[in-house]
Design an enzyme around this catalytic site. Sequence first.
Site, mmCIF file in Angstrom:
data_model
loop_
_atom_site.group_PDB
_atom_site.id
_atom_site.type_symbol
_atom_site.label_atom_id
_atom_site.label_comp_id
_atom_site.label_asym_id
_atom_site.label_seq_id
_atom_site.Cartn_x
_atom_site.Cartn_y
_atom_site.Cartn_z
ATOM 1 C CD GLU A 77 -4.376 7.442 -4.805
ATOM 2 O OE1 GLU A 77 -3.946 6.280 -4.733
ATOM 3 O OE2 GLU A 77 -3.665 8.418 -5.028
ATOM 4 C CD GLU A 132 -0.999 -8.759 -1.175
ATOM 5 O OE1 GLU A 132 -0.307 -9.808 -1.237
ATOM 6 O OE2 GLU A 132 -0.811 -7.860 -0.350
#
Length: 589
Positions: A280, A374
């Site tokens: 991130e 997903e």
Amino acid sequence: MVNLTINGIAVSVEENKTILEAAKHLHIKIPTLCYHKDLCVAGNCRVCVVEQVGNHKLVASCATPVAEGMEINTNTLKVRNCRKHIIELLLTEHREECTKCYRNGHCELQALSAEYQITNQDFIDLVPDKNYTVDRLSPAIEKDDSKCIRCQRCVRTCAEIQSVGAIAVAHKGSEMKISTFFDRSLDEVVCTNCGQCIVHCPTGALTEKSYVEKVWDALADPDTHVIVQTAPAVRVGLGEELGLGLGTRVTGKMVSALKRLGFDSVLDTNFTADLTIMEEGTELLTRLKRALVDDDPDVALPMATSCSPGWVKYIEHKYPEYLPNLSTCKSPQQMFGALAKTYYAKNVNVAPENIVSVSIMPCTAKKFEANRPEMKDSGYKDVDYVLTTRELAVMIKQAGIEFEKLNDEIFDSIMGVGSGAGAIFGATGGVMEAALRTAYEIVTGREVPFDNLEIIPVRGLEGVKEATVKIEGTVEAWNFLEGAELKCAITNGLENAHKLLEAIKRGDKFYHFIEIMACPGGCLGGGGQPFPVDNEIRLQRMNALYEEDRNLPIRKSHENPEIVQIYKEFLDEPLSHKSHKLLHTSYVK
Ligand code: HC0
């Protein structure tokens, strides 16, 4: 100050305080049900009635402000009888199956019934048979209307704290119930699965979907290799459910208990929290470069954290236009799951199809997240079962483990080492602090300019916090950030997220990076943590997480040796092709 007497004892309290609050000053406990410190006053259950001296009126102490010269009695015959009748009436409408109820031993109605020695059923014939709805469709939360006492704590929680409004009051009088849009399942409405309704519900009307039996089955199967990851905030909540004090750090005992339960490997979500920082942080710096150097008009800023699944669902439902702002990083739980059946499987030489991956979370939304279609990038379901902190406590009790007597043990390897930065993920502001510790050092080659790495402006329980970090003196690759002021904001609770997003939308505020956690206080106040909860309890858990950080030998994600190892052996570098495949995702409306 206002002067009054309660049970003949004089007390002075500030104006605008209620009788209930004044009584607390005198250590007089008045029972409550619809009242909760986190919520606005409803005054609808009336179990907190007290008697005014003089006119003998009964008033709801939670909803009645103190007045000068007021004289109150909290324990007259009239008060006791009234409370008793209220409890009896509530019990008449409440399906009494305490021995089979999830909240057995933790139910506020059960406790009051015991306290007032309710043994008769005088009102039983008043209530016609009802067709109660029991909703078990959601992978995270179950709703059983037969246990509901219509105190509306859940409704106020969902609207006031979370700004979601998935549940509301429907119908009137005896038909009144807590319902959803067209009485649909929680799985089919805007519910974010945060579970705050559960921790604010006084009875068993709202509970998490339990996977305890599934995990016991997996542990008993000799053909499976069952691994477990434990979230940062579990280690400061679990002890409360097992007889230890509020916010006691029980990391070592928790590991020891999990080993005794029979898990083949006991690992740490803090490891993938560190990995999240690497991915991130790099994503943020890449976005900043695109915005500042390439003048790319399509780059979405502020970048928002994506590790809180309640927040992700909230933005999907309520602010889909901001989905490009979400970091593409999966949450640490899901990164862990994807790596468990690839990197870990290869390292320990176990076929991924034989691995059962369990996670222990302070959060009910994590159950939903693990079931998202997903989340199968390993080629299998990445995380098989998610248990809450409360469910883990149930297993420990069932196994007859005397938790408080356990010796501390350490996590297994690989994927069992976490830094202090990973640990503080469990507190609001923790992801931001962890990211700044690493990003600042990568960009400048120096530690963040805060004493002992503790970035105080991002800490605490306030709803919206802001911090600006000035970057002075960069290493060559990041020269474009020289002198830049990185603007950050942190919120906890979705009502605060709503306020922040509206301020950004209006153009009142600009940030580069925002951290949003769905639950008050962050994960430490999650919907899967022990009952009860309020800000004093959240603060104790928060302090414990910061203490955990201070006591760990490694306090920055990029210095975690297992992080260095995984990039060397498996992922190559942050945002590599393999990272993208396993650790990143995208969300749609
Ligand atoms: Fe959290 Fe997490 S910090 S969401 O609050 O980021 O549940 O504790 O495990 O995944 O690490 C919860 C807590 C986690 C994740 C981590 C993040």
